[in-house]
Design a protein around this motif. Structure first.
Motif, PDB file in Angstrom:
ATOM      1  N   ALA A  54     -26.552  -2.336 -48.925  1.00  0.00           N
ATOM      2  CA  ALA A  54     -26.172  -0.950 -49.228  1.00  0.00           C
ATOM      3  C   ALA A  54     -25.571  -0.867 -50.633  1.00  0.00           C
ATOM      4  N   PHE A  55     -24.750  -1.846 -51.005  1.00  0.00           N
ATOM      5  CA  PHE A  55     -24.174  -1.865 -52.350  1.00  0.00           C
ATOM      6  C   PHE A  55     -25.274  -1.980 -53.413  1.00  0.00           C
ATOM      7  N   ILE A  56     -26.234  -2.851 -53.203  1.00  0.00           N
ATOM      8  CA  ILE A  56     -27.334  -3.019 -54.164  1.00  0.00           C
ATOM      9  C   ILE A  56     -28.148  -1.729 -54.268  1.00  0.00           C
ATOM     10  N   ARG A  57     -28.395  -1.068 -53.143  1.00  0.00           N
ATOM     11  CA  ARG A  57     -29.141   0.193 -53.139  1.00  0.00           C
ATOM     12  C   ARG A  57     -28.391   1.273 -53.924  1.00  0.00           C
ATOM     13  N   LYS A  58     -27.061   1.384 -53.708  1.00  0.00           N
ATOM     14  CA  LYS A  58     -26.263   2.375 -54.431  1.00  0.00           C
ATOM     15  C   LYS A  58     -26.213   2.064 -55.923  1.00  0.00           C
ATOM     16  N   TYR A  59     -26.129   0.802 -56.262  1.00  0.00           N
ATOM     17  CA  TYR A  59     -26.103   0.397 -57.672  1.00  0.00           C
ATOM     18  C   TYR A  59     -27.414   0.780 -58.362  1.00  0.00           C
ATOM     19  N   ARG A  60     -28.536   0.549 -57.695  1.00  0.00           N
ATOM     20  CA  ARG A  60     -29.832   0.927 -58.276  1.00  0.00           C
ATOM     21  C   ARG A  60     -29.944   2.439 -58.446  1.00  0.00           C
ATOM     22  N   GLU A  61     -29.504   3.201 -57.449  1.00  0.00           N
ATOM     23  CA  GLU A  61     -29.534   4.665 -57.553  1.00  0.00           C
ATOM     24  C   GLU A  61     -28.649   5.149 -58.705  1.00  0.00           C
ATOM     25  N   PHE A  62     -27.475   4.551 -58.818  1.00  0.00           N
ATOM     26  CA  PHE A  62     -26.563   4.925 -59.901  1.00  0.00           C
ATOM     27  C   PHE A  62     -27.185   4.661 -61.267  1.00  0.00           C
ATOM     28  N   SER A  63     -27.797   3.497 -61.444  1.00  0.00           N
ATOM     29  CA  SER A  63     -28.394   3.167 -62.741  1.00  0.00           C
ATOM     30  C   SER A  63     -29.599   4.057 -63.040  1.00  0.00           C
ATOM     31  N   GLU A  64     -30.394   4.386 -62.033  1.00  0.00           N
ATOM     32  CA  GLU A  64     -31.529   5.293 -62.252  1.00  0.00           C
ATOM     33  C   GLU A  64     -31.046   6.685 -62.638  1.00  0.00           C
ATOM     34  N   ASN A  65     -30.004   7.173 -61.958  1.00  0.00           N
ATOM     35  CA  ASN A  65     -29.456   8.490 -62.304  1.00  0.00           C
ATOM     36  C   ASN A  65     -28.881   8.493 -63.719  1.00  0.00           C
ATOM     37  N   ALA A  66     -28.208   7.427 -64.099  1.00  0.00           N
ATOM     38  CA  ALA A  66     -27.646   7.344 -65.450  1.00  0.00           C
ATOM     39  C   ALA A  66     -28.756   7.340 -66.499  1.00  0.00           C
ATOM     40  N   GLN A  67     -29.828   6.617 -66.242  1.00  0.00           N
ATOM     41  CA  GLN A  67     -30.947   6.586 -67.184  1.00  0.00           C
ATOM     42  C   GLN A  67     -31.600   7.958 -67.307  1.00  0.00           C
ATOM     43  N   GLN A  68     -31.797   8.644 -66.176  1.00  0.00           N
ATOM     44  CA  GLN A  68     -32.395   9.975 -66.204  1.00  0.00           C
ATOM     45  C   GLN A  68     -31.492  10.958 -66.954  1.00  0.00           C
ATOM     46  N   GLU A  69     -30.184  10.843 -66.764  1.00  0.00           N
ATOM     47  CA  GLU A  69     -29.254  11.731 -67.452  1.00  0.00           C
ATOM     48  C   GLU A  69     -29.267  11.484 -68.965  1.00  0.00           C
TER      49      GLU A  69
END
Length: 144
Positions: free
Chosen positions: A35-50
């Motif tokens: 779950a931590f790895i999944r949240k980390y990937r989502e966070f990094s994808e959102n940061a890149q999109q932003e």
């Protein structure tokens, strides 16, 4: 994912995890880590999109891998699009510039060349001046 980890090391890590956390807590721990790895990937994808949206439409195809120095060198220097290694080597080679300067100096010297008779009268000997054998060398009384 980890090319240096062999099958024996994976088995050792699994046995070590079972011994440390026990068979009853291990499934919950695996769920928490995934779950931590999944949240980390989502966070990094959102940061890149932003970041892409903040940069504007001209940076829509911006790739964050280009910020890696190895990727940058491989893409811009070693590929055919950039200078290439031969172009860099030629740009840093001073021989061509030195030849051009030497040719320019020779050309300027040839343009200002004097006639041979005039040149011979103005030459200065770089060797030692020796007096004629019959002549006595000069003697300075004040110097001795």
């Amino acid at each position: 994912m980890f090319p240096d980890v062999g099958p024996l090391e994976v088995v050792t890590l699994v046995i070590l995890a079972v011994l440390l956390f026990g068979p009853d807590k291990l499934p919950g721990l695996i769920q928490n880590v995934s779950a931590f790895i999944r949240k980390y990937r989502e966070f990094s994808e959102n940061a890149q999109q932003e970041i892409r949206s903040e940069l504007g439409p001209e940076f829509k195809d911006f790739d964050f891998e280009d910020l890696n120095p190895r990727t940058f060198v491989r893409k811009h220097v070693l590929d055919g699009d950039g200078l290439g290694l031969d172009g860099i080597r030629d740009a840093l080679d001073p021989r061509q510039e030195l030849t051009e300067v030497a040719n320019a100096v020779r050309g300027a010297a040839d343009d200002t060349a004097e006639p041979a008779a005039h040149r011979a009268a103005n030459t200065v000997s770089l060797g030692k001046d020796t007096p004629a054998p019959a002549e006595r060398p000069p003697f300075d009384h004040d110097a001795t």
